[in-house]
Design a protein around this motif. Structure first.
Motif, PDB file in Angstrom:
ATOM      1  N   GLY A 198      16.473  29.095  33.767  1.00 34.35           N
ATOM      2  CA  GLY A 198      15.406  30.028  33.391  1.00 34.35           C
ATOM      3  C   GLY A 198      15.213  30.116  31.889  1.00 34.35           C
ATOM      4  N   LEU A 199      16.308  30.196  31.141  1.00 34.62           N
ATOM      5  CA  LEU A 199      16.201  30.268  29.683  1.00 34.62           C
ATOM      6  C   LEU A 199      15.546  29.008  29.137  1.00 34.62           C
ATOM      7  N   ALA A 200      15.972  27.852  29.629  1.00 40.11           N
ATOM      8  CA  ALA A 200      15.422  26.588  29.141  1.00 40.11           C
ATOM      9  C   ALA A 200      13.935  26.461  29.471  1.00 40.11           C
ATOM     10  N   MET A 201      13.571  26.774  30.693  1.00 45.25           N
ATOM     11  CA  MET A 201      12.172  26.621  31.092  1.00 45.25           C
ATOM     12  C   MET A 201      11.278  27.637  30.392  1.00 45.25           C
ATOM     13  N   LEU A 229      11.413  35.862  20.596  1.00 46.33           N
ATOM     14  CA  LEU A 229      11.795  35.041  21.740  1.00 46.33           C
ATOM     15  C   LEU A 229      13.310  35.042  21.905  1.00 46.33           C
ATOM     16  N   ARG A 230      14.025  34.883  20.817  1.00 49.23           N
ATOM     17  CA  ARG A 230      15.487  34.878  20.873  1.00 49.23           C
ATOM     18  C   ARG A 230      16.000  36.193  21.471  1.00 49.23           C
ATOM     19  N   ARG A 231      15.516  37.301  20.973  1.00 50.98           N
ATOM     20  CA  ARG A 231      15.960  38.622  21.440  1.00 50.98           C
ATOM     21  C   ARG A 231      15.692  38.774  22.946  1.00 50.98           C
ATOM     22  N   GLU A 232      14.484  38.407  23.377  1.00 56.33           N
ATOM     23  CA  GLU A 232      14.126  38.536  24.794  1.00 56.33           C
ATOM     24  C   GLU A 232      14.998  37.649  25.675  1.00 56.33           C
ATOM     25  N   LEU A 233      15.209  36.403  25.260  1.00 55.07           N
ATOM     26  CA  LEU A 233      16.004  35.485  26.074  1.00 55.07           C
ATOM     27  C   LEU A 233      17.469  35.929  26.163  1.00 55.07           C
ATOM     28  N   VAL A 234      18.034  36.390  25.057  1.00 53.50           N
ATOM     29  CA  VAL A 234      19.425  36.867  25.101  1.00 53.50           C
ATOM     30  C   VAL A 234      19.522  38.074  26.025  1.00 53.50           C
ATOM     31  N   ASP A 235      18.584  39.014  25.902  1.00 55.58           N
ATOM     32  CA  ASP A 235      18.613  40.205  26.770  1.00 55.58           C
ATOM     33  C   ASP A 235      18.522  39.825  28.246  1.00 55.58           C
ATOM     34  N   VAL A 236      17.604  38.945  28.584  1.00 55.40           N
ATOM     35  CA  VAL A 236      17.448  38.521  29.980  1.00 55.40           C
ATOM     36  C   VAL A 236      18.703  37.778  30.446  1.00 55.40           C
ATOM     37  N   GLY A 237      19.206  36.888  29.602  1.00 53.97           N
ATOM     38  CA  GLY A 237      20.412  36.147  29.953  1.00 53.97           C
ATOM     39  C   GLY A 237      21.590  37.068  30.211  1.00 53.97           C
ATOM     40  N   ARG A 238      21.747  38.071  29.368  1.00 56.54           N
ATOM     41  CA  ARG A 238      22.843  39.030  29.546  1.00 56.54           C
ATOM     42  C   ARG A 238      22.692  39.778  30.873  1.00 56.54           C
ATOM     43  N   ARG A 239      21.471  40.187  31.193  1.00 58.90           N
ATOM     44  CA  ARG A 239      21.252  40.895  32.458  1.00 58.90           C
ATOM     45  C   ARG A 239      21.546  39.987  33.657  1.00 58.90           C
TER      46      ARG A 239
END
Length: 191
Positions: A153-156, A171-181
């Motif tokens: 998901g992060l890559a796509m 983008l970085r902040r959003e992806l890290v937050d989603v990844g952590r969740r």
């Protein structure tokens, strides 16, 4: 001035042009002639730098593959599992943000996947190393699925045209937050 600088500049332009064409047409749909035409040079000039399209593909992918290998190695060296996961997640997101187009191709283009196969770890090696760190020792199927969904998901998402307008930090902040969740990690507060 040496002749290495202009040759390196041409090589850099060639790789940038190849990446753009790979993103538009896929690796298989991009010919050496298309790359030469887009650069405004002859096909022979392309051959001067690379003998095959596979060599170009590997050269386009090499910097991101080296970075990913470094991230995985450094994450594995961390003593605590939580630190390993955080290091890997944040490093992977940084890589996705820096190489948006290329990472999207990693997820979808068999030509780019062949370049990864020729790397030291290979595609399965990278996938297993990433999942091992994110899912932990002796993971259950749910943890493995969460790790795989997170990475994919992060890559796509990083290469998606839907978020192209986002600046790198957002983008970085959003992806890290989603990844952590997705990984069940506690959320970090932003400054």
């Amino acid at each position: 001035m040496t002749t290495a600088a202009p040759a390196e500049d041409t090589r850099t332009r060639l790789l940038g042009t190849a990446l753009r064409l790979f993103a538009e047409h896929g690796v298989e749909g991009t010919s050496l002639q298309m790359i030469a035409d887009a650069l405004g040079v002859t096909k022979a000039a392309v051959y001067y730098h690379f003998k095959t399209k596979a060599e170009i593909t590997e050269a386009v992918a090499a910097p991101a593959i080296r970075e990913l290998d470094h991230i995985v190695s450094e994450a594995a060296k961390q003593r605590r599992r939580g630190t390993q996961v955080d290091y890997l997640l944040e490093g992977f997101v940084d890589l996705v943000v820096r190489h948006r187009v290329l990472v999207a191709l990693f997820s979808s283009d068999p030509g780019i996947n062949r370049a990864i196969e020729n790397s030291t770890r290979g595609m399965e090696g990278f996938k297993n190393a990433l999942i091992d760190i994110l899912a932990g020792p002796e993971p259950d199927i749910s943890s493995r699925v969460a790790a795989l969904v997170t990475l994919t998901g992060l890559a796509m998402t990083g290469g998606s045209p839907d978020i192209a307008q986002l600046d790198d930090e957002s983008l970085r902040r959003e992806l890290v937050d989603v990844g952590r969740r997705l990984l069940g990690r506690p959320r970090r507060h932003h400054d």
